[in-house]
Scaffold this motif. Structure first.
Motif, PDB file in Angstrom:
ATOM      1  N   LEU A  20      93.264   4.116  36.040  1.00 58.00           N
ATOM      2  CA  LEU A  20      94.222   3.091  35.636  1.00 58.00           C
ATOM      3  C   LEU A  20      95.569   3.708  35.272  1.00 58.00           C
ATOM      4  O   LEU A  20      96.628   3.143  35.587  1.00 58.00           O
ATOM      5  CB  LEU A  20      93.660   2.296  34.448  1.00 58.00           C
ATOM      6  N   LEU A  21      95.532   4.862  34.612  1.00 54.29           N
ATOM      7  CA  LEU A  21      96.772   5.543  34.238  1.00 54.29           C
ATOM      8  C   LEU A  21      97.536   5.987  35.481  1.00 54.29           C
ATOM      9  O   LEU A  21      98.756   5.799  35.588  1.00 54.29           O
ATOM     10  CB  LEU A  21      96.456   6.740  33.344  1.00 54.29           C
TER      11      LEU A  21
ATOM     12  N   GLU B 114      86.999   9.009  21.653  1.00 53.43           N
ATOM     13  CA  GLU B 114      88.128   8.459  22.382  1.00 53.43           C
ATOM     14  C   GLU B 114      88.496   9.391  23.533  1.00 53.43           C
ATOM     15  O   GLU B 114      88.184  10.582  23.517  1.00 53.43           O
ATOM     16  CB  GLU B 114      89.336   8.297  21.464  1.00 53.43           C
ATOM     17  N   VAL B 115      89.212   8.836  24.514  1.00 55.36           N
ATOM     18  CA  VAL B 115      89.731   9.632  25.616  1.00 55.36           C
ATOM     19  C   VAL B 115      91.197   9.926  25.325  1.00 55.36           C
ATOM     20  O   VAL B 115      92.000   9.007  25.130  1.00 55.36           O
ATOM     21  CB  VAL B 115      89.598   8.891  26.956  1.00 55.36           C
ATOM     22  N   SER B 116      91.550  11.204  25.286  1.00 56.74           N
ATOM     23  CA  SER B 116      92.922  11.599  24.970  1.00 56.74           C
ATOM     24  C   SER B 116      93.478  12.484  26.081  1.00 56.74           C
ATOM     25  O   SER B 116      92.775  13.344  26.619  1.00 56.74           O
ATOM     26  CB  SER B 116      92.973  12.357  23.642  1.00 56.74           C
TER      27      SER B 116
ATOM     28  N   ARG C 129      99.295   3.443  26.974  1.00 55.25           N
ATOM     29  CA  ARG C 129      98.211   3.236  27.924  1.00 55.25           C
ATOM     30  C   ARG C 129      96.960   4.028  27.567  1.00 55.25           C
ATOM     31  O   ARG C 129      95.855   3.658  27.943  1.00 55.25           O
ATOM     32  CB  ARG C 129      98.672   3.624  29.336  1.00 55.25           C
ATOM     33  N   ILE C 130      97.157   5.157  26.875  1.00 55.77           N
ATOM     34  CA  ILE C 130      96.032   6.030  26.539  1.00 55.77           C
ATOM     35  C   ILE C 130      96.424   6.873  25.325  1.00 55.77           C
ATOM     36  O   ILE C 130      97.623   7.079  25.066  1.00 55.77           O
ATOM     37  CB  ILE C 130      95.675   6.936  27.747  1.00 55.77           C
TER      38      ILE C 130
ATOM     39  N   ILE D  28      83.954   5.940  31.502  1.00 57.23           N
ATOM     40  CA  ILE D  28      85.156   5.434  30.833  1.00 57.23           C
ATOM     41  C   ILE D  28      86.339   6.361  31.089  1.00 57.23           C
ATOM     42  O   ILE D  28      87.467   5.909  31.327  1.00 57.23           O
ATOM     43  CB  ILE D  28      84.903   5.282  29.321  1.00 57.23           C
ATOM     44  N   ILE D  29      86.082   7.671  31.050  1.00 56.46           N
ATOM     45  CA  ILE D  29      87.141   8.647  31.325  1.00 56.46           C
ATOM     46  C   ILE D  29      87.705   8.416  32.727  1.00 56.46           C
ATOM     47  O   ILE D  29      88.931   8.332  32.916  1.00 56.46           O
ATOM     48  CB  ILE D  29      86.613  10.089  31.201  1.00 56.46           C
TER      49      ILE D  29
ATOM     50  N   GLU E 103      87.608   5.766  34.616  1.00 54.15           N
ATOM     51  CA  GLU E 103      88.310   4.488  34.712  1.00 54.15           C
ATOM     52  C   GLU E 103      89.696   4.572  34.082  1.00 54.15           C
ATOM     53  O   GLU E 103      90.681   4.093  34.659  1.00 54.15           O
ATOM     54  CB  GLU E 103      87.490   3.394  34.021  1.00 54.15           C
ATOM     55  N   LYS E 104      89.783   5.198  32.902  1.00 53.19           N
ATOM     56  CA  LYS E 104      91.074   5.301  32.218  1.00 53.19           C
ATOM     57  C   LYS E 104      92.065   6.142  33.020  1.00 53.19           C
ATOM     58  O   LYS E 104      93.266   5.819  33.091  1.00 53.19           O
ATOM     59  CB  LYS E 104      90.879   5.883  30.817  1.00 53.19           C
TER      60      LYS E 104
END
Length: 351
Positions: A292-293, A314-316, A92-93, A285-286, A288-289
């Motif tokens: 969603l997670l 990227e978002v980690s 997912r991420i 974006i962070i 939103e991710k």
């Protein structure tokens, strides 16, 4: 967990608060210390939150924070075990790739694309990547026990100390329940502030018990210092800067009280790099991710996510926390002033 076992753990938590405070060197009168303890606060929180001038009732106490570990019930194991969490989140991420597992001093391969099952192969991977990480996958908190392994100018370094293969063998032999992972290189905005640690964003999500909707009430950016070296650990002297949830812009940063006094920094005390006013890249974006997670794991009602923007934007997720520390959050604002947070903690009988 049975009600009796839970009561036993809560009693132990109360006792632990008292013991920890009595062993502290906080310079505070006995009367004030006892007042803090009676309300569930460590005496250091008296200065952290300026409780001489502010109301205790708006802050989640140190004891109440310990109670939050029960919110996710049996599903807390997902957050308490980095291997389990990685297996559920990595599709997912982005998460740091786990190469191997170390059990009782023996290395076992985990990732089928990279084979590391002994110290020679570990050294080869360090030389190939330049930097990897050894860290506990269970039972650790706040960056404790982490080894940052580097290869610089022909030298192998573990946490900045030069080592030979014989030293690495000795270190590995002492490790149990560790993972070997890739090192996440952070974005330039973060490394400019302080380059020696990966500076993580702690984002809290909660699920509204009435609507089952996830909300994100607060986020802070942790930043390493010369005192914390290769980690951004708040308890060891790291900084915490509040993140504006809507814009991703950082406020002033602070650390735990020094000589019972709070200090606030617009610029980093070591690098002099600007902190206040810096905008986290791709903040929308962070958010939103993470939303969603959190929504994809509805069995986790309360999570502290440790997020990094990588050098490739990227978002980690470095890890996720079942029982997030709150003083690193509340130093900026009392949590219980937010009605959503207050209702959440009341529902789970934390307050």
């Amino acid at each position: 967990m049975s009600g009796l076992h839970r009561r036993y753990l809560l009693l132990r938590s109360k006792a632990a608060i008292v013991v920890e405070d009595m062993q502290s060197n906080t310079e505070i009168s006995l009367i004030t210390r006892m007042k803090c303890l009676s309300k569930g606060f460590l005496s250091r929180s008296y200065f952290l939150y300026d409780l001489e001038n502010k109301n205790y009732k708006y802050y989640l106490s140190d004891y109440e924070r310990k109670k939050t570990r029960f919110i996710n019930e049996e599903d807390a194991i997902i957050l308490n075990n980095k291997i389990i969490f990685d297996s559920m989140a990595r599709d997912r991420i982005k998460t740091p790739t786990i190469y191997s597992i170390i059990l009782n001093g023996k290395i076992y391969p985990y990732y089928n694309k990279v084979k590391i099952n002994n110290s020679d192969e570990l050294i080869d991977q360090i030389k190939k990547e330049g930097k990897i990480v050894l860290k506990p996958y269970i039972g650790a908190d706040g960056g404790e026990g982490i080894y940052i392994c580097e290869y610089i100018d022909g030298n192998l370094l573990f946490n900045g100390n030069r080592v030979e293969k014989v030293d690495i063998d000795k270190i590995i032999n002492k490790l149990n329940k560790y993972i070997v992972t890739e090192y996440i290189e952070q974005h330039e905005y973060s490394s400019t502030i302080f380059p020696d640690s990966v500076n993580t964003i702690r984002i809290i999500t909660m699920e509204d018990p009435n609507t089952q909707e996830v909300f994100m009430p607060i986020a802070i950016h942790r930043i390493g210092t010369s005192r914390t070296k290769n980690v951004d650990n708040w308890d060891k002297g790291g900084l915490s800067a509040k993140v504006d949830i809507d814009t991703g812009i950082l406020g002033k940063a602070t650390c735990k009280p020094i000589n019972n006094k709070m200090k606030w920094y617009s610029n980093h005390p070591d690098t002099n790099a600007q902190i206040e006013g810096i905008e986290i890249p791709s903040w929308d974006i962070i958010r939103e991710k993470i939303f969603l997670l959190a929504q994809s794991m509805p069995f986790l009602k309360y999570v502290g996510w440790d997020v990094v923007v990588t050098k490739n934007s990227e978002v980690s997720i470095i890890e996720a926390n079942n029982c997030s520390g709150v003083n690193v959050l509340q130093v900026h604002e009392p949590l219980l002033l937010d009605e959503r947070i207050e209702d959440f903690y009341e529902y789970y009988k934390i307050i």
